[in-house]
Structure formats: structure tokens, C-alpha cells
Design an enzyme around this catalytic site. Structure first.
Site, PDB file in Angstrom:
ATOM      1  N   ARG A   1     -13.736  -8.633   2.480  1.00  0.00           N
ATOM      2  CA  ARG A   1     -12.319  -8.392   2.164  1.00  0.00           C
ATOM      3  C   ARG A   1     -11.522  -9.672   2.442  1.00  0.00           C
ATOM      4  O   ARG A   1     -10.641 -10.047   1.687  1.00  0.00           O
ATOM      5  CB  ARG A   1     -11.751  -7.238   3.017  1.00  0.00           C
ATOM      6  CG  ARG A   1     -12.362  -5.873   2.793  1.00  0.00           C
ATOM      7  CD  ARG A   1     -12.102  -5.329   1.405  1.00  0.00           C
ATOM      8  NE  ARG A   1     -10.708  -5.314   1.005  1.00  0.00           N
ATOM      9  CZ  ARG A   1      -9.828  -4.357   1.288  1.00  0.00           C
ATOM     10  NH1 ARG A   1     -10.205  -3.292   1.972  1.00  0.00           N
ATOM     11  NH2 ARG A   1      -8.575  -4.413   0.867  1.00  0.00           N
TER      12      ARG A   1
ATOM     13  N   GLN B   1     -10.297  -4.054  -3.007  1.00  0.00           N
ATOM     14  CA  GLN B   1     -11.545  -3.595  -2.410  1.00  0.00           C
ATOM     15  C   GLN B   1     -12.731  -3.938  -3.307  1.00  0.00           C
ATOM     16  O   GLN B   1     -13.783  -4.400  -2.843  1.00  0.00           O
ATOM     17  CB  GLN B   1     -11.494  -2.067  -2.211  1.00  0.00           C
ATOM     18  CG  GLN B   1     -12.774  -1.476  -1.666  1.00  0.00           C
ATOM     19  CD  GLN B   1     -13.045  -1.883  -0.229  1.00  0.00           C
ATOM     20  OE1 GLN B   1     -12.175  -1.768   0.613  1.00  0.00           O
ATOM     21  NE2 GLN B   1     -14.250  -2.375   0.045  1.00  0.00           N
TER      22      GLN B   1
ATOM     23  N   ASP C   1     -17.489   7.137  -0.887  1.00  0.00           N
ATOM     24  CA  ASP C   1     -16.234   6.982  -0.140  1.00  0.00           C
ATOM     25  C   ASP C   1     -15.905   8.351   0.439  1.00  0.00           C
ATOM     26  O   ASP C   1     -16.561   9.361   0.112  1.00  0.00           O
ATOM     27  CB  ASP C   1     -15.136   6.483  -1.106  1.00  0.00           C
ATOM     28  CG  ASP C   1     -13.805   6.192  -0.413  1.00  0.00           C
ATOM     29  OD1 ASP C   1     -13.785   6.064   0.834  1.00  0.00           O
ATOM     30  OD2 ASP C   1     -12.770   6.099  -1.119  1.00  0.00           O
TER      31      ASP C   1
ATOM     32  N   ARG D   1       0.874  -1.189   0.000  1.00  0.00           N
ATOM     33  CA  ARG D   1       0.000   0.000   0.000  1.00  0.00           C
ATOM     34  C   ARG D   1       0.896   1.220   0.000  1.00  0.00           C
ATOM     35  O   ARG D   1       1.686   1.419   0.929  1.00  0.00           O
ATOM     36  CB  ARG D   1      -0.909  -0.001   1.235  1.00  0.00           C
ATOM     37  CG  ARG D   1      -1.633   1.319   1.422  1.00  0.00           C
ATOM     38  CD  ARG D   1      -2.713   1.292   2.474  1.00  0.00           C
ATOM     39  NE  ARG D   1      -3.889   0.589   1.998  1.00  0.00           N
ATOM     40  CZ  ARG D   1      -5.097   0.664   2.563  1.00  0.00           C
ATOM     41  NH1 ARG D   1      -5.279   1.413   3.633  1.00  0.00           N
ATOM     42  NH2 ARG D   1      -6.116  -0.006   2.077  1.00  0.00           N
TER      43      ARG D   1
ATOM     44  N   CYS E   1     -16.421   1.565   1.330  1.00  0.00           N
ATOM     45  CA  CYS E   1     -15.260   0.707   1.614  1.00  0.00           C
ATOM     46  C   CYS E   1     -14.753   0.878   3.044  1.00  0.00           C
ATOM     47  O   CYS E   1     -14.040   0.015   3.551  1.00  0.00           O
ATOM     48  CB  CYS E   1     -14.149   0.998   0.622  1.00  0.00           C
ATOM     49  SG  CYS E   1     -13.460   2.662   0.741  1.00  0.00           S
TER      50      CYS E   1
ATOM     51  N   HIS F   1      -7.710   0.774  -6.225  1.00  0.00           N
ATOM     52  CA  HIS F   1      -7.845  -0.099  -5.049  1.00  0.00           C
ATOM     53  C   HIS F   1      -8.577  -1.375  -5.489  1.00  0.00           C
ATOM     54  O   HIS F   1      -9.719  -1.625  -5.108  1.00  0.00           O
ATOM     55  CB  HIS F   1      -8.636   0.651  -3.976  1.00  0.00           C
ATOM     56  CG  HIS F   1      -8.560   0.060  -2.598  1.00  0.00           C
ATOM     57  ND1 HIS F   1      -7.753  -1.010  -2.276  1.00  0.00           N
ATOM     58  CD2 HIS F   1      -9.206   0.401  -1.443  1.00  0.00           C
ATOM     59  CE1 HIS F   1      -7.903  -1.296  -0.983  1.00  0.00           C
ATOM     60  NE2 HIS F   1      -8.782  -0.466  -0.463  1.00  0.00           N
TER      61      HIS F   1
HETATM   62  N1   CP Z   1     -11.197  -0.189   2.833  1.00  0.00           N
HETATM   63  C1   CP Z   1      -9.911  -0.259   3.204  1.00  0.00           C
HETATM   64  O1   CP Z   1      -9.024  -0.461   2.379  1.00  0.00           O
HETATM   65  O2   CP Z   1      -9.727  -0.132   4.537  1.00  0.00           O
HETATM   66  P1   CP Z   1      -8.318   0.063   5.272  1.00  0.00           P
HETATM   67  O3   CP Z   1      -7.790   1.410   4.872  1.00  0.00           O
HETATM   68  O4   CP Z   1      -8.646  -0.013   6.726  1.00  0.00           O
HETATM   69  O5   CP Z   1      -7.391  -1.031   4.838  1.00  0.00           O
HETATM   70  N1  NVA Z   2     -10.148   6.609  -1.026  1.00  0.00           N
HETATM   71  C1  NVA Z   2      -9.702   6.200   0.285  1.00  0.00           C
HETATM   72  C2  NVA Z   2      -9.868   4.730   0.462  1.00  0.00           C
HETATM   73  C3  NVA Z   2      -9.492   4.222   1.810  1.00  0.00           C
HETATM   74  C4  NVA Z   2      -9.613   2.744   1.933  1.00  0.00           C
HETATM   75  C5  NVA Z   2      -8.261   6.603   0.488  1.00  0.00           C
HETATM   76  O1  NVA Z   2      -7.443   6.457  -0.435  1.00  0.00           O
HETATM   77  O2  NVA Z   2      -7.935   7.092   1.570  1.00  0.00           O
END
Ligand code: CP
Ligand code: NVA
Length: 298
Positions: free
Chosen positions: A275, A131, A210, A101, A247, A128
Site C-alpha cells: 500500500r 488497494q 474480503d 474515504r 486487503c 477501492h
Molecule cells: N485495506 C484497507 O484499506 O485497510 P484500512 O481500512 O485499514 O485502511
Molecule cells: N470491503 C471492506 C474493505 C475494507 C478495507 C469495507 O468496505 O469495509
């Protein structure tokens, strides 16, 4: 060829369909999972916060018999002078797959070019994909096949939106994003975009949003997003059995109201649980050449 999981647009529709079918199957084995990843190791590298991604990947690996190593990117030599190439080559000698990530999608893709093991996108500023596999699984559990459904998105056009849009092409569903006009330029060129949230919501099967402020965008002005808040009035335009998805993490009272979150339409905790099951299927596909037992299962 190495089975990287970087973007849904890279992977053939039939392969994605098989991964999703396997996710549904693996969920049925929830209490007696086969040890299909026995002896395999996953390195998880985080340059951003995470709850769901981190825990679901770790539990997925362990329930299937594998191991995990979790590192903050700031603890690794790559945050100093070590090159992406050396990092990729060296990790390939230690573990069987990498889940990462980070902000820069370009760096993720570059890393994948220097590994002999699968690289999984655990979220970048661009997309992502993991997700969305969990989201599609949730939609199919609640409403049947995702093909032909209308999925309406509200608010920012971000990493999650892009993966949903990519999925629409692979799985044959309608995807429309209601986004403030000022952001239309940053949307994917061939995505269906509107500035009218009521138009997007009309007869939708799935209503999804989101955060308006993704990680790394702190301090951003949110004023333009208020007309795109998902509230009961907007939900009433969707189909009577429409579901609400997010998400997570949620900014309650911003992108979604409390009444929607407390309504029967809200499926966010099933979505979060999925997930875990979706990660198992993604790992099984990525690692299918790493272990003959996995080969049999994927
Ligand atoms: N939805 C998601 O990716 O959650 P986290 O940021 O907690 O991993
Ligand atoms: N769009 C959000 C998703 C978090 C899981 C971010 O990138 O922070």
C-alpha cells in the site's frame, strides 16, 4: 486536466501500467526515497475507520518530502451545512491533493467536480482502487506479470471486488468471482460470476477474499457466505504456487481459515506493505503537474 484517482475504469491502461511500474521502482528506493513531493500538501479526510490507508498515505507523503493534514469528516463543516462545492473550492486553495474515504461514491465524484486539485478515492462503498494497485504490485512480485493470470474471488461482491474487476479489463487478467446466488444481481453486469467456489478456484493463480460485512453493513446476515470461505480444501484446487490475498482487516474463521493464513501461500503482509509503495506512485501521478520535480519523476 486534473489527475483524479477515483476509479480504475476512468484511467487508461497505459497510464495505470506506468503507475504500477513506478510503484515497483519506488519500492526499490525504499531506504533513500527521492523528495519528489517536497513542499506539497495532502488533505486526508475520513468518514470511516482506517489503519493501512491512513498510515500508508501519510508515510508516503512524508517520505517523499510532502505534508499531510488528517481530518475526520465529522469535524469538518461539510458534515453540517457547508456544500460539497464550497468544500472542494476551499480545499483547492489550501492543499495540492485530497484523499478521501467515505460511503457515498456519488459525493466523492461530485467533490472532484468542484476541485482544481486531484481527488483520490481512499475507499467508498462502490470501489477501492488504491488497494488494487497494491494488490497487483504484490501479484507481480510473487508471480510475474499479472497479464494472463487467473484471479479468483470468494464471498461478497463489494468495493474491493469491483476495483479488481475493473483492473482485469485494464491489465488483461482473468477475474472470476464466486458469490452467493442471492447477490448476483448486485454484481457488475459484465463480470464473470459463479455460485460455485470450486469452479472459481480451479487452477487459479491468486485466491482472494474480503470481509463478508463491509464498513457500514454491520448486522448483516452472513449465513449465505459459509460455502465461500477460503480454506485449505478450496486452496488445494488452485495452482500449486497460488497465493492467498486479503486487503485486511481479516475476520479470521469467517472469510478465511487460520490454516490458510498461516500457510506459505499467504502474502497479506507484503500486500499491506505495498500500500505504501503504491500510494507513492499514485501520488506522484496525481501531483505530476503540481511540481516540476514531481514531473521529472512520474
Ligand atoms: N485495506 C484497507 O484499506 O485497510 P484500512 O481500512 O485499514 O485502511
Ligand atoms: N470491503 C471492506 C474493505 C475494507 C478495507 C469495507 O468496505 O469495509
Amino acid at each position: 486536466m486534473t489527475n483524479h484517482f477515483l476509479d480504475l475504469s476512468d484511467i487508461p491502461s497505459q497510464t495505470l501500467r506506468k503507475i504500477l511500474d513506478n510503484a515497483h521502482a519506488l519500492k526499490k528506493e525504499k531506504f533513500a526515497p527521492r523528495q519528489i513531493l517536497e513542499g506539497l500538501s495532502l488533505a486526508m479526510v475520513f468518514d470511516k475507520k482506517s489503519t493501512r490507508t491512513r498510515i500508508s498515505f501519510e508515510v508516503a507523503m512524508k517520505q517523499l518530502g510532502g505534508h499531510t493534514i488528517v481530518m475526520g469528516m465529522g469535524e469538518m463543516q461539510i458534515s453540517g451545512a457547508e456544500s460539497i462545492e464550497d468544500t472542494g473550492q476551499v480545499l483547492s486553495r489550501f492543499v495540492d491533493a485530497i484523499m478521501i474515504r467515505m460511503g457515498s461514491h456519488e459525493t466523492l465524484v461530485e467533490l472532484s467536480k468542484h476541485t482544481t486539485i486531484p481527488v483520490i478515492n481512499g475507499l467508498t462503498d462502490y470501489s477501492h482502487p488504491c488497494q488494487i494497485m497494491a494488490d497487483l504490485m504484490t501479484i507481480e512480485e510473487k508471480l510475474g506479470s499479472v497479464a494472463g493470470k487467473k484471479i479468483a474471488w470468494f464471498g461478497d461482491y463489494n468495493n474491493v471486488t469491483r476495483s479488481f474487476f475493473q483492473a482485469s479489463k485494464k491489465f488483461g487478467f482473468e477475474f472470476i468471482a464466486a458469490v452467493p446466488p442471492a447477490l448476483h444481481d448486485k454484481c457488475d453486469k459484465d463480470a464473470v460470476i459463479t455460485d460455485d467456489p470450486s469452479y472459481a478456484a480451479k487452477d487459479a493463480d491468486v485466491m482472494v477474499t474480503d470481509t463478508w460485512v463491509s464498513m457500514g453493513q454491520e448486522g448483516k446476515d452472513i449465513e449465505k457466505f459459509w460455502p465461500y470461505q477460503v480454506n485449505e480444501k478450496l486452496m488445494s484446487l488452485a495452482k500449486p504456487n497460488a497465493i492467498f490475498m486479503h486487503c485486511m482487516p481479516i475476520h479470521q474463521g469467517e472469510e478465511v481459515t487460520d490454516d490458510v493464513l498461516r500457510s506459505p501461500a499467504c502474502v497479506i503482509y507484503d500486500e499491506a506493505e505495498n500500500r505504501l509503495h503504491a500510494q507513492k506512485a499514485i501520488l506522484a501521478w496525481c501531483l505530476k503537474d503540481a511540481n516540476v520535480r514531481v514531473k521529472r519523476a512520474a
